[in-house]
Design an enzyme around this catalytic site. Structure first.
Site, PDB file in Angstrom:
ATOM      1  N   CYS A   1       2.299 -46.010 -18.283  1.00  0.00           N
ATOM      2  CA  CYS A   1       2.333 -46.524 -16.907  1.00  0.00           C
ATOM      3  C   CYS A   1       0.908 -46.738 -16.395  1.00  0.00           C
ATOM      4  O   CYS A   1       0.133 -45.789 -16.297  1.00  0.00           O
ATOM      5  CB  CYS A   1       3.088 -45.552 -16.000  1.00  0.00           C
ATOM      6  SG  CYS A   1       3.019 -45.991 -14.245  1.00  0.00           S
TER       7      CYS A   1
ATOM      8  N   CYS B   1      -0.093 -44.629 -13.435  1.00  0.00           N
ATOM      9  CA  CYS B   1      -0.571 -43.291 -13.829  1.00  0.00           C
ATOM     10  C   CYS B   1      -1.989 -43.371 -14.377  1.00  0.00           C
ATOM     11  O   CYS B   1      -2.844 -42.533 -14.064  1.00  0.00           O
ATOM     12  CB  CYS B   1       0.362 -42.683 -14.880  1.00  0.00           C
ATOM     13  SG  CYS B   1       2.072 -42.456 -14.329  1.00  0.00           S
TER      14      CYS B   1
END
Length: 460
Positions: A380, A383
Site C-alpha cells: 500500500c 502506508c
C-alpha cells in the site's frame, strides 16, 4: 465526371455531372480500377447492375439499401490482404526507457487523427505540452461530469487559449443522471461506493468517446495508486474498452508518463510555464469531481485525496478498471501476488506483531505499558508514504514507556482486522491504553510526526 478513391478500408467516390450528384457509400477493400471518363458509360454500368441485381462485395452491413454503389460492377476480383497485427507488448518493451516526448511522438505518428489525449484538468496537462512539442497535430477530449470544481473549468479555458485548441467535451446522459439522483440522491456514493455514479457520469461517456478512436493517451503513472497502477506499460491493448473497429483488441492505450515520478512531472510543468489547475496550490494533487476530491495531508499519498472513505485498492473510477486485478475472498490472492514485496516500518524500535500477539493485546485489561500499533500492507503506497513519519515517531518514543508495533493486516489477516481491530482502510493506527482493553482508533488522517505524537501524549 471524376471519381476519387483512397486506399483506406472505406473508399469514397464522388460523381459529378451537370444535372445531378451522386454520393458513393463506403465499400471495404475494393480493387483498383480506372476512373470512368464518360457519364454514358456510368449509366450503362448502372443499368447492367440493376438488371443483374449484383450486390457490392463486403459492403457495409449497416448501409442504406436504397443507395446504389456505382463501383459494384467494376470492382476487380477481391484480393484479401491481412494487415500484420502490431505487437504492442513488444513495442512497450522497446519504449520502456524512452522519454515521454518520444513515446508521445510515436503514438501520434502511428494513429494520426484516430488518437486523442484524455485530459482531466489536472497535472495531465503535461500530455498536452508533450504533444505540442512534437509539432504534430493532436486532439484532446475531456469528461465533463457536471460536478467538477470551478477551478477545473477555468483550467480547461486557460489550456484552450494557451495552445489554441478546442477540447472535445463528453457529457453524461441526462436521463441516466436524473434517474440516479432522483432514486438515490446527490451523495449516494458516500454510502454505497463511488462506482455507480462514476459509471453514469464518467465511464459511459468515455465509452462513447473511445468508440470513435483507435487509440487514446492517458496520464497514468506507476506511482499514482497502490495495487492498481504499479505495473502499467507505456503502451498496451486496452483491456476494458473498444475502439472504432469494435471488438476486443480494437483500442490501443498509451501511457507516456507511466515511468515518470510525480515530482518530475511538476518540474517539467514549471520549466515549460504550462497553465495548471489552481487547486494544486491549495493542496490538491489528484483532482476529480468536487464531492470526491480533497487536499492531501502531511504523510499521505496523493490518491488519498480521492474517495477517502474507501479502501486503497478501490481507488479507480472505472476509466482504468483494467488495472484492478481480481482477488479471492479476504484478499488471499493479494497475499500470493505480493509475497515478494519488501516489508516496511523495519526498525529496531518497532515491534512486529503476529495475530496471537495482537489477540493478547486485545485480551489484556491491565497492560504494563501502552501500545501504538499500525495496521498496514507493505504494497500500500499510503502506508509507504507514512513510513518515514512512523519510524521517526518510534525513535522519539523509544524509552518513553510507550511500545510501538506493526501488524500486517492484509491477506488472510484482513477479515480478522476488520472484525476485531476496526480496520477500514490502510493504514489504520490504534492506541492500546495501559488500563483499557479496547483500542482507540486514531481519528485523523494527518500522519506527520507532530500529529501522531499529540495523539499518543493525549492518551498515555
Amino acid at each position: 465526371m471524376a471519381l476519387a478513391f483512397t486506399s483506406s478500408s472505406a473508399i469514397h467516390g464522388s460523381l459529378s455531372s451537370s444535372s445531378s450528384s451522386y454520393e458513393q457509400p463506403k465499400v471495404s477493400q475494393l480493387g483498383t480500377f480506372q476512373p470512368l471518363d464518360r457519364p454514358q458509360l456510368l449509366s450503362t454500368a448502372l443499368n447492367s447492375w440493376r438488371r443483374c441485381a449484383v450486390k457490392p462485395l463486403n459492403a457495409d452491413p449497416t448501409r442504406n439499401d436504397s443507395i446504389v454503389p456505382s463501383a459494384a460492377t467494376i470492382v476487380a476480383p477481391e484480393v484479401e490482404e491481412k494487415a500484420e497485427e502490431e505487437d504492442f507488448e513488444k513495442l512497450a518493451k522497446e519504449l520502456q526507457n524512452a522519454s515521454p516526448l518520444e513515446i508521445m511522438d510515436k503514438a501520434l505518428e502511428k494513429f494520426g487523427d484516430d488518437i486523442a489525449i484524455a485530459f482531466s484538468g489536472a497535472e495531465d496537462v503535461a500530455l498536452i505540452e508533450y504533444a505540442h512539442l512534437t509539432g504534430r497535430p493532436f486532439r484532446v477530449f475531456s469528461l465533463d461530469t457536471g460536478r467538477l470544481n470551478p477551478e477545473t473549468y477555468q483550467c480547461f479555458d486557460a489550456v484552450e487559449k494557451h495552445y489554441g485548441i478546442r477540447i472535445e467535451y463528453m457529457f453524461p446522459d441526462s436521463v441516466e443522471v436524473q434517474a440516479l439522483v432522483r432514486t438515490k440522491g446527490l451523495f449516494s456514493f458516500y454510502e454505497d461506493g463511488h462506482q455507480e455514479c462514476c459509471r453514469v457520469r464518467k465511464v459511459r461517456p468515455l465509452r462513447r468517446a473511445l468508440k470513435g478512436l483507435r487509440a487514446w493517451i492517458t496520464g497514468q503513472r506507476k506511482d499514482q495508486s497502490p495495487g492498481t497502477r504499479s505495473e502499467i506499460p507505456v503502451v498496451q491493448v486496452d483491456p476494458s474498452f473498444e475502439g472504432l473497429d469494435g471488438g476486443a483488441g480494437s483500442l490501443v492505450k498509451w501511457n507516456p508518463v507511466a515511468n515518470v515520478d510525480g515530482k518530475d512531472i511538476w518540474n517539467f510543468l514549471r520549466a515549460m510555464n504550462v497553465p495548471v489547475n489552481s487547486l494544486h496550490s491549495q493542496g490538491y494533487v489528484s483532482i476529480g469531481c468536487e464531492p470526491c476530491t480533497r487536499p492531501v495531508l502531511p504523510g499521505q499519498h496523493e490518491r488519498e485525496g480521492r474517495w477517502w472513505w474507501e479502501d486503497a485498492k478501490a481507488k479507480e473510477c472505472g476509466l482504468h478498471k483494467g488495472n484492478i486485478k481480481d482477488e479471492s475472498v479476504n484478499g488471499a490472492a493479494q497475499t500470493n501476488a505480493t509475497s515478494t514485496v519488501a516489508d516496511i516500518f523495519d526498525t529496531k524500535d518497532i515491534v512486529t506483531l503476529s495475530k496471537p500477539g495482537v489477540e493478547n493485546l486485545l485480551k489484556l485489561k491491565d497492560r504494563r505499558e501502552p501500545w501504538l500499533v499500525v495496521l498496514y500492507a507493505p504494497w500500500c503506497q499510503f502506508c509507504q508514504a507514512m513510513e518515514g513519519s512512523y519510524v521517526e515517531l518510534a525513535d522519539k518514543l523509544a524509552g518513553s514507556g510507550v511500545k510501538v508495533g506493526k501488524f500486517r493486516a492484509d491477506g488472510e489477516q484482513k477479515a480478522f482486522a476488520q472484525q476485531e481491530l476496526q480496520l477500514g482502510c490502510f493504514p489504520t493506527i490504534l492506541f492500546f491504553p495501559k488500563h483499557s482493553s479496547k483500542p482507540i482508533k486514531y481519528p485523523s488522517e494527518k500522519r506527520d510526526v507532530d500529529s501522531l505524537l499529540a495523539f499518543v501524549n493525549a492518551l498515555r
